[in-house]
Design a protein around this motif. Sequence first.
Motif, PDB file in Angstrom:
ATOM      1  N   ASN A  46       0.827  -1.203   0.000  1.00 34.17           N
ATOM      2  CA  ASN A  46       0.000   0.000   0.000  1.00 34.17           C
ATOM      3  C   ASN A  46       0.866   1.259   0.000  1.00 34.17           C
ATOM      4  O   ASN A  46       0.522   2.256  -0.636  1.00 34.17           O
ATOM      5  CB  ASN A  46      -0.920   0.014   1.223  1.00 34.17           C
ATOM      6  N   GLY A  47       2.005   1.210   0.692  1.00 31.12           N
ATOM      7  CA  GLY A  47       2.915   2.351   0.674  1.00 31.12           C
ATOM      8  C   GLY A  47       3.447   2.633  -0.722  1.00 31.12           C
ATOM      9  O   GLY A  47       3.521   3.790  -1.147  1.00 31.12           O
ATOM     10  N   ALA A  48       3.800   1.561  -1.459  1.00 27.35           N
ATOM     11  CA  ALA A  48       4.275   1.748  -2.839  1.00 27.35           C
ATOM     12  C   ALA A  48       3.149   2.263  -3.730  1.00 27.35           C
ATOM     13  O   ALA A  48       3.369   3.120  -4.596  1.00 27.35           O
ATOM     14  CB  ALA A  48       4.818   0.426  -3.384  1.00 27.35           C
ATOM     15  N   ALA A  49       1.925   1.744  -3.511  1.00 32.44           N
ATOM     16  CA  ALA A  49       0.779   2.205  -4.303  1.00 32.44           C
ATOM     17  C   ALA A  49       0.469   3.665  -3.995  1.00 32.44           C
ATOM     18  O   ALA A  49       0.149   4.442  -4.902  1.00 32.44           O
ATOM     19  CB  ALA A  49      -0.436   1.326  -4.016  1.00 32.44           C
ATOM     20  N   VAL A  50       0.544   4.053  -2.720  1.00 28.73           N
ATOM     21  CA  VAL A  50       0.327   5.451  -2.342  1.00 28.73           C
ATOM     22  C   VAL A  50       1.362   6.335  -3.025  1.00 28.73           C
ATOM     23  O   VAL A  50       1.043   7.398  -3.567  1.00 28.73           O
ATOM     24  CB  VAL A  50       0.400   5.624  -0.817  1.00 28.73           C
ATOM     25  N   ALA A  51       2.626   5.901  -3.021  1.00 35.52           N
ATOM     26  CA  ALA A  51       3.688   6.692  -3.644  1.00 35.52           C
ATOM     27  C   ALA A  51       3.430   6.884  -5.132  1.00 35.52           C
ATOM     28  O   ALA A  51       3.570   7.990  -5.667  1.00 35.52           O
ATOM     29  CB  ALA A  51       5.038   6.001  -3.421  1.00 35.52           C
TER      30      ALA A  51
END
Length: 558
Positions: A46-51
């Motif tokens: 999710n952190g990579a998707a948010v980025a």
Amino acid sequence: MSSLEFWTFFFLILTFGIYIVIAWRSRVKETKEFYVASRGVPTIANGAAVAADWMSAASFIGMAGMIAFLGSDGSVYLMGWTGGYVLLALLLAPYLRKWGKFTVPEFVGERYNDTVRLVAAICAIIVSFTYVVGQMTGGGVVFSRFLGLDPQWAVVACAAVIFFYAVLGGMKGITYTQVAQYVVLIIAYLIPAVAISQYLGNFPIPQITYGQILEELNMLRTDFGLHEFTDAFAGREGGQLDVFLVTLSLMLGTAGLPHVIIRFYTTKTVRGARFSAFWALFFISLLYLTAPAMGAFTKLNLLRDAQGSDEDGLPGWITPWQETGLVELNTTGDINSVSNVSGTADLVVSNDILVLASPEIGGLPTPIVGLMAAGGMAAALSTAAGLLLVISSATSHDIYYRMISKERASESRQMLVGRLAMAVAVVIAIIAGLNPPAFVAQVVAFAFGLAAATFFPILILGIFWKNANAIGAAAGMLTGLVFSGGYMVYTLELFGTPANEPILGISPEGIGPVGALLNFLITIVVSKLTRPPSQEVQEMVESIRYPAQQQQKVPVNR
């Protein structure tokens, strides 16, 4: 087919194929999967998707270009966008994830009432639409230059690809597609940066080479009659005040953007939402700590080309970019001055091409140029898909399902309405993207200003002040939207109207905090003068802010 076109096609087809396969395998039939991916996304993913969702074409294409021409004042984008994530992680993300549901307007509706829900849904659509115009413009630049399409058809082609996989997979498909897009965009950004760093400074770490070239860059800019790259408050006409306001606008806007906030609804736990924000900051920092170096490197190479053009002829990268309309050459023999705005300069270069053109300007091999094109498209696609999902959910879930059908519509009907809303938004965004009001990064900054003026105050007060009521919230949001949007229209060339001089030097990108302040004041004053929220709503606010307290057994003395 030229070597450049071959490698561009190769990387675009390869990456698009990956995205479409992921979207197809993640296609959904239920609204919970479509809007929040069943709340099952792992924290790091999710952190990579948010980025990827947040690092749009403005970050990948526009930001380093703004830094190249504004100098140190271009750091407002770095400070504002990253600082906003700290606010989001600490003040909003965990509380909104604990509350649950699907959308930001849905929280607003339950916290206040359906009237405020409608206002919030309209604001979400306006903010997201403004943002998506920048993505259409950025994607059109890539298709126009690297695939040889006419600029108008390039925007249409970009929109068609975005619409296809956004409609297919919903939040579930978009999430895992964005993870892949983050990998593509960060590789595409770092490889040219490292290569140019090695070429300019014989050292592969851009941040170190960046410090080594600043003296030469300052000298060259002075020779061309420009302010030094490192001069503070020299790049923006409004000076120190405008730099401060734009930075604050981007910070507050980041914390209030609906398409970023809904990403934290997809995590498994509240703790996961908080840690997703910190993982996102880590992934974002890999690009953002490199962007100033990319801007400086490209500007240095550009000025070197201009300095030697009368002896060696025009650089070979100019002619292909002229065909896109983003580079104008006013002379036929040499380049005496370089600018990013029209005027007396011989070479007029758009901010939006500098990152995409950096491998060509730096003389890198064509495979790296093609990879850069794929990275630019990944940045535009990832954010545009998230924005279209916000428009879809605001229309189908908050307006149609909650207010028009009174929660009687079936899931299939909701998803049909949502996909139709996406289609309409894409068509309107194409029209706006064909004639954007400013550079990509500036258009995106307008969206952040609107989010700062509308959502940030209402969300903060909704969580941390129990007495904020519906009348105050509606009045505050409308005041922030009308004031900030009106000022942007006043200072920009839109709909055939001439641009007016900014008041007190405040640019349209920097008006958001003023709108937010008015929103806060109006909401507080009106809430004080009218009836407070019900006890049930106040208890809901308490439950969002604090964990459920277990009753303790108190010993009784007999």
